[in-house]
Design a protein around this motif. Structure first.
Motif, PDB file in Angstrom:
ATOM      1  N   GLN A   1       0.766  -0.950  -0.335  1.00  0.00           N
ATOM      2  CA  GLN A   1      -0.334  -0.143   0.500  1.00  0.00           C
ATOM      3  C   GLN A   1       0.962   1.429   0.066  1.00  0.00           C
ATOM      4  O   GLN A   1       0.079   2.789  -0.801  1.00  0.00           O
ATOM      5  CB  GLN A   1      -0.860  -0.135   0.966  1.00  0.00           C
ATOM      6  CG  GLN A   1      -2.226  -1.414   1.222  1.00  0.00           C
ATOM      7  CD  GLN A   1      -1.182  -2.537   1.979  1.00  0.00           C
ATOM      8  OE1 GLN A   1      -0.072  -2.573   2.314  1.00  0.00           O
ATOM      9  NE2 GLN A   1      -2.404  -3.288   1.915  1.00  0.00           N
ATOM     10  N   GLY A   2       2.385   1.588   0.459  1.00  0.00           N
ATOM     11  CA  GLY A   2       3.203   2.721   0.767  1.00  0.00           C
ATOM     12  C   GLY A   2       4.378   2.289  -0.603  1.00  0.00           C
ATOM     13  O   GLY A   2       5.353   2.983  -0.667  1.00  0.00           O
ATOM     14  N   ALA A   3       3.909   1.272  -1.694  1.00  0.00           N
ATOM     15  CA  ALA A   3       4.885   0.660  -2.602  1.00  0.00           C
ATOM     16  C   ALA A   3       4.705   2.231  -3.386  1.00  0.00           C
ATOM     17  O   ALA A   3       5.786   2.610  -4.101  1.00  0.00           O
ATOM     18  CB  ALA A   3       4.635  -0.759  -3.043  1.00  0.00           C
ATOM     19  N   PHE A   4       4.421   2.825  -3.703  1.00  0.00           N
ATOM     20  CA  PHE A   4       3.424   3.802  -4.507  1.00  0.00           C
ATOM     21  C   PHE A   4       4.655   5.114  -4.983  1.00  0.00           C
ATOM     22  O   PHE A   4       5.126   5.363  -5.418  1.00  0.00           O
ATOM     23  CB  PHE A   4       1.990   4.473  -4.286  1.00  0.00           C
ATOM     24  CG  PHE A   4       0.645   3.408  -5.365  1.00  0.00           C
ATOM     25  CD1 PHE A   4       0.896   3.761  -6.798  1.00  0.00           C
ATOM     26  CD2 PHE A   4       0.300   2.511  -4.533  1.00  0.00           C
ATOM     27  CE1 PHE A   4      -0.082   2.571  -7.489  1.00  0.00           C
ATOM     28  CE2 PHE A   4      -1.475   1.501  -4.669  1.00  0.00           C
ATOM     29  CZ  PHE A   4      -1.471   1.994  -6.187  1.00  0.00           C
ATOM     30  N   VAL A   5       4.447   5.123  -3.090  1.00  0.00           N
ATOM     31  CA  VAL A   5       5.981   6.405  -2.908  1.00  0.00           C
ATOM     32  C   VAL A   5       7.460   6.005  -3.698  1.00  0.00           C
ATOM     33  O   VAL A   5       7.922   6.970  -4.335  1.00  0.00           O
ATOM     34  CB  VAL A   5       5.895   6.317  -1.585  1.00  0.00           C
ATOM     35  CG1 VAL A   5       7.707   7.471  -1.259  1.00  0.00           C
ATOM     36  CG2 VAL A   5       4.828   6.875  -0.906  1.00  0.00           C
ATOM     37  N   PRO A   6       7.879   5.231  -3.394  1.00  0.00           N
ATOM     38  CA  PRO A   6       9.313   4.622  -3.946  1.00  0.00           C
ATOM     39  C   PRO A   6       9.060   4.826  -5.986  1.00  0.00           C
ATOM     40  O   PRO A   6       9.754   5.677  -6.233  1.00  0.00           O
ATOM     41  CB  PRO A   6       9.873   3.552  -3.862  1.00  0.00           C
ATOM     42  CG  PRO A   6       9.038   3.296  -2.861  1.00  0.00           C
ATOM     43  CD  PRO A   6       7.864   4.019  -2.848  1.00  0.00           C
ATOM     44  N   ILE A   7       8.005   4.130  -6.180  1.00  0.00           N
ATOM     45  CA  ILE A   7       7.437   4.337  -7.591  1.00  0.00           C
ATOM     46  C   ILE A   7       7.939   5.883  -8.098  1.00  0.00           C
ATOM     47  O   ILE A   7       8.168   6.547  -9.218  1.00  0.00           O
ATOM     48  CB  ILE A   7       6.528   3.253  -7.522  1.00  0.00           C
ATOM     49  CG1 ILE A   7       7.084   1.887  -7.373  1.00  0.00           C
ATOM     50  CG2 ILE A   7       6.122   3.506  -9.339  1.00  0.00           C
ATOM     51  CD1 ILE A   7       6.038   0.906  -7.530  1.00  0.00           C
ATOM     52  N   PHE A   8       6.264   6.263  -7.453  1.00  0.00           N
ATOM     53  CA  PHE A   8       6.438   7.772  -8.092  1.00  0.00           C
ATOM     54  C   PHE A   8       7.480   8.525  -7.736  1.00  0.00           C
ATOM     55  O   PHE A   8       7.604   9.648  -8.913  1.00  0.00           O
ATOM     56  CB  PHE A   8       5.159   8.695  -7.454  1.00  0.00           C
ATOM     57  CG  PHE A   8       3.643   7.607  -7.334  1.00  0.00           C
ATOM     58  CD1 PHE A   8       3.650   7.140  -8.620  1.00  0.00           C
ATOM     59  CD2 PHE A   8       2.493   7.326  -6.364  1.00  0.00           C
ATOM     60  CE1 PHE A   8       2.127   6.559  -8.276  1.00  0.00           C
ATOM     61  CE2 PHE A   8       1.514   7.185  -6.768  1.00  0.00           C
ATOM     62  CZ  PHE A   8       1.281   6.056  -7.513  1.00  0.00           C
ATOM     63  N   LEU A   9       8.288   8.307  -7.267  1.00  0.00           N
ATOM     64  CA  LEU A   9       9.377   9.751  -6.636  1.00  0.00           C
ATOM     65  C   LEU A   9      10.055   9.163  -7.381  1.00  0.00           C
ATOM     66  O   LEU A   9      10.792  10.209  -8.103  1.00  0.00           O
ATOM     67  CB  LEU A   9       9.984   9.428  -5.138  1.00  0.00           C
ATOM     68  CG  LEU A   9       9.024   9.903  -4.515  1.00  0.00           C
ATOM     69  CD1 LEU A   9       9.618   9.871  -2.300  1.00  0.00           C
ATOM     70  CD2 LEU A   9       8.493  12.001  -4.778  1.00  0.00           C
ATOM     71  N   LYS A  10      10.023   8.080  -8.497  1.00  0.00           N
ATOM     72  CA  LYS A  10      11.410   7.606  -9.073  1.00  0.00           C
ATOM     73  C   LYS A  10      11.195   7.699 -10.500  1.00  0.00           C
ATOM     74  O   LYS A  10      11.609   8.478 -11.180  1.00  0.00           O
ATOM     75  CB  LYS A  10      11.825   6.554  -8.818  1.00  0.00           C
ATOM     76  CG  LYS A  10      12.843   5.562 -10.391  1.00  0.00           C
ATOM     77  CD  LYS A  10      13.608   6.321  -9.715  1.00  0.00           C
ATOM     78  CE  LYS A  10      14.791   5.361 -11.044  1.00  0.00           C
ATOM     79  NZ  LYS A  10      16.263   5.813 -10.215  1.00  0.00           N
ATOM     80  N   TRP A  11       9.647   7.903 -10.094  1.00  0.00           N
ATOM     81  CA  TRP A  11       9.262   7.825 -12.305  1.00  0.00           C
ATOM     82  C   TRP A  11       8.418   8.237 -12.584  1.00  0.00           C
ATOM     83  O   TRP A  11       7.843   9.335 -13.832  1.00  0.00           O
ATOM     84  CB  TRP A  11       9.065   6.569 -12.831  1.00  0.00           C
ATOM     85  CG  TRP A  11      10.305   5.896 -12.373  1.00  0.00           C
ATOM     86  CD1 TRP A  11      10.044   4.828 -11.574  1.00  0.00           C
ATOM     87  CD2 TRP A  11      10.844   5.151 -13.294  1.00  0.00           C
ATOM     88  NE1 TRP A  11      11.145   3.370 -11.815  1.00  0.00           N
ATOM     89  CE2 TRP A  11      11.692   4.145 -13.241  1.00  0.00           C
ATOM     90  CE3 TRP A  11      11.113   5.464 -15.066  1.00  0.00           C
ATOM     91  CZ2 TRP A  11      12.784   4.032 -13.346  1.00  0.00           C
ATOM     92  CZ3 TRP A  11      12.288   5.951 -15.601  1.00  0.00           C
ATOM     93  CH2 TRP A  11      12.595   4.311 -14.900  1.00  0.00           C
ATOM     94  N   ARG A  12       6.827   9.341 -11.840  1.00  0.00           N
ATOM     95  CA  ARG A  12       6.031   9.897 -11.668  1.00  0.00           C
ATOM     96  C   ARG A  12       7.027  11.213 -12.091  1.00  0.00           C
ATOM     97  O   ARG A  12       7.300  11.529 -11.100  1.00  0.00           O
ATOM     98  CB  ARG A  12       5.168   9.652 -11.123  1.00  0.00           C
ATOM     99  CG  ARG A  12       4.192  10.483 -11.353  1.00  0.00           C
ATOM    100  CD  ARG A  12       3.025  10.974 -10.342  1.00  0.00           C
ATOM    101  NE  ARG A  12       1.814  11.857 -10.630  1.00  0.00           N
ATOM    102  CZ  ARG A  12       0.076  11.556 -10.471  1.00  0.00           C
ATOM    103  NH1 ARG A  12      -0.033  10.423 -10.551  1.00  0.00           N
ATOM    104  NH2 ARG A  12      -0.408  12.785 -10.862  1.00  0.00           N
TER     105      ARG A  12
END
Length: 503
Positions: free
Chosen positions: A156-167
């Protein structure tokens, strides 16, 4: 001359937790207990710690019970998901020295359950927890809370590193440029797998859907993304960290864990703890009679009164076996049910509280009807009764298929209930087998997931129980164990410091 530390290491470290549960606000399992206790511990260790969680319907009910009224902030946050604006209000409260931000969006979070109903998980959980990550980061910026560490938990919190790297708008945002990302895997069996169109929905490049990116077994796997795009990955016990590199425990993720550890030590197991102030038989208002290591005689009184409350046969010579657990396959409830006739034949009485899969609930209800004077069953969550079971049980059983850490065995030790556990994960990191080491042993371990192995451990346990003086010495030793957050909190803090020194 001693070189001065960087300024940000001398000042109060700013830490942001982004998570789906936190005790006492919202709880499904042990994650909530960990977040509540760890955040309090770190706040006492020179951390300015903030926690962002959804403003669930359950949170609102619990705040009413606690008579706490959160403050609605003037700042609000709007983010873009699937090309549409999604907004939230932000509420703030202080809870035991910890600042909590509540992310309010009733369409997403005003539901009776947090993750799922009995029919299955909510179909829009990707939207619900992707929004949690985006809005939490947006709230931190709107409130000018620039985190040194962003610590996120489970898929549920894994979006954070994904977003900070790729969004794009987050990747290029100087506000988070120096933030280090820590990602904790609490339970690898929950991975957050979705169709690849989740990438477009959240403004992520489609080329992430490769084996080197988010793709795993034909799905976009958020847990994998959290692991590979964070600066540091942790899990909840040293043994579980090793088990996650093995096929039989990793639920298809063993190659991912092996890959991130191939060059550097960026994956560690830090043992969870329990809050010794919240779990204290000497002051616990829920149990019948308080007791402590120094005066543990009242534990017997708790056993007598628990049996009376639950309608069990008042047999003083019968050891009482406690189970406080989710009723799921992971927890080995099927093994317990299969062995129950033999457990009762050995002379045990059994008390169970929990809820979970309907098939196990039905089988346990059937067993209670058959053995009603020697088996007690409560389906549901009842904090008072759970505490009374810890205090009144002679032994506490955890026959898990896998157990990342486990808190039940730590609470049981604190209350002098001797754990009988399978030798895996955090259970083997906290329980030492008395049969192998009667000087340092604090419980009984079985290794093979079988009825024969389980019953062997219970036979060894009851043979010591029948020796009153030896058993009381074992109980006293168990109650002296220290599995508080004192040591583990320091390990997290040192890890944060090491990350920041890396620049």
């Amino acid at each position: 001359m001693r070189k001065e530390d960087p300024k940000h290491l001398c000042e109060k470290m700013k830490v942001l937790f982004i998570v789906s549960e936190m005790e006492p606000l919202a709880k499904v399992g042990g994650l909530a207990d960990v977040i509540g206790a760890l955040s309090r511990r770190l706040s006492g260790l020179k951390c300015d710690l903030r926690v962002a969680i959804p403003f669930y319907k359950q949170v609102k009910k619990n705040l009413n019970k606690l008579k706490i009224k959160p403050k609605k902030l003037k700042e609000s946050v709007t983010v873009c998901i699937d090309w549409l604006p999604v907004a939230c209000n932000i509420y703030k409260l202080n809870l035991d020295r910890v600042t909590v931000y509540l992310i309010e969006n009733d369409e997403l979070y005003k539901r009776d359950q947090i993750y799922a109903t009995r029919k299955g998980e909510f179909e829009d959980n990707d939207l619900r927890f992707g929004f949690l990550s985006l809005s939490s980061l947006g709230a931190a910026k709107a409130l000018n809370f620039k985190p040194d560490i962003i610590h996120c938990h489970d898929w549920q919190g894994a979006f954070v590193p994904i977003f900070l790297k790729w969004r794009k708008h987050l990747r290029d945002d100087d506000f988070f440029k120096n933030s280090k990302i820590v990602f904790t895997v609490h339970n690898v069996s929950y991975q957050g797998t979705f169709a690849k169109d989740i990438l477009e929905r959240f403004g992520l490049p489609i080329y992430l859907f490769t084996p080197q990116g988010l793709e795993l077994h034909g799905k976009a796997n958020l847990l994998k993304g959290g692991i590979i795009y964070s600066h540091m990955v942790t899990t909840v016990s040293p043994t579980y960290a090793e088990e996650l590199k093995k096929r039989e425990y990793a639920y298809g993720m063993e190659a991912v864990f092996k890959w991130i550890t191939r060059k550097s030590n960026n994956f560690v197991g830090i043992l969870n703890g329990i809050d010794f102030n919240l779990w204290n038989p000497d002051k616990d208002p829920s149990i019948y009679e308080n007791y402590s290591y120094a005066r543990h005689g009242n534990k017997t009184k708790n056993k007598e009164l628990l049996k009376k409350e639950l309608g069990l046969e008042p047999n003083k010579s019968a050891p009482l076996l406690g189970i406080v657990s989710k009723l799921t396959e992971q927890k080995g409830i099927d093994l317990l049910i299969d062995a129950l006739p033999q457990i009762l034949d050995l002379g045990y009485q059994v008390v169970v509280i929990g809820k979970g899969e309907l098939r196990y609930e039905r089988l346990l209800r059937k067993a209670r009807r058959r053995y009603n004077r020697n088996v007690s069953l409560t389906i549901g969550i009842n904090d008072t009764l759970e505490r009374r079971i810890y205090a009144g049980s002679d032994m506490f059983i955890m026959p898990s298929r896998f157990e990342p850490c486990g808190l039940g065995q730590m609470i049981a030790l604190r209350y002098g209930s001797i754990p009988v556990v399978r030798g895996i994960g955090g259970l083997i990191d906290t329980v030492k087998d008395y049969s192998e080491d009667n000087v340092n042993g604090n419980g009984f371990i079985f290794h093979e997931f079988s009825k024969v192995s389980l019953l062997d451990a219970l036979i060894r346990a009851i043979s010591i129980f029948e020796k009153a003086e030896e058993w009381q010495a074992l109980v006293k030793r168990a109650m002296k164990e220290d599995f508080s957050w004192r040591n583990s909190g320091e390990q997290y803090l040192n890890m944060y410091r090491d990350l920041l020194k890396q620049g």
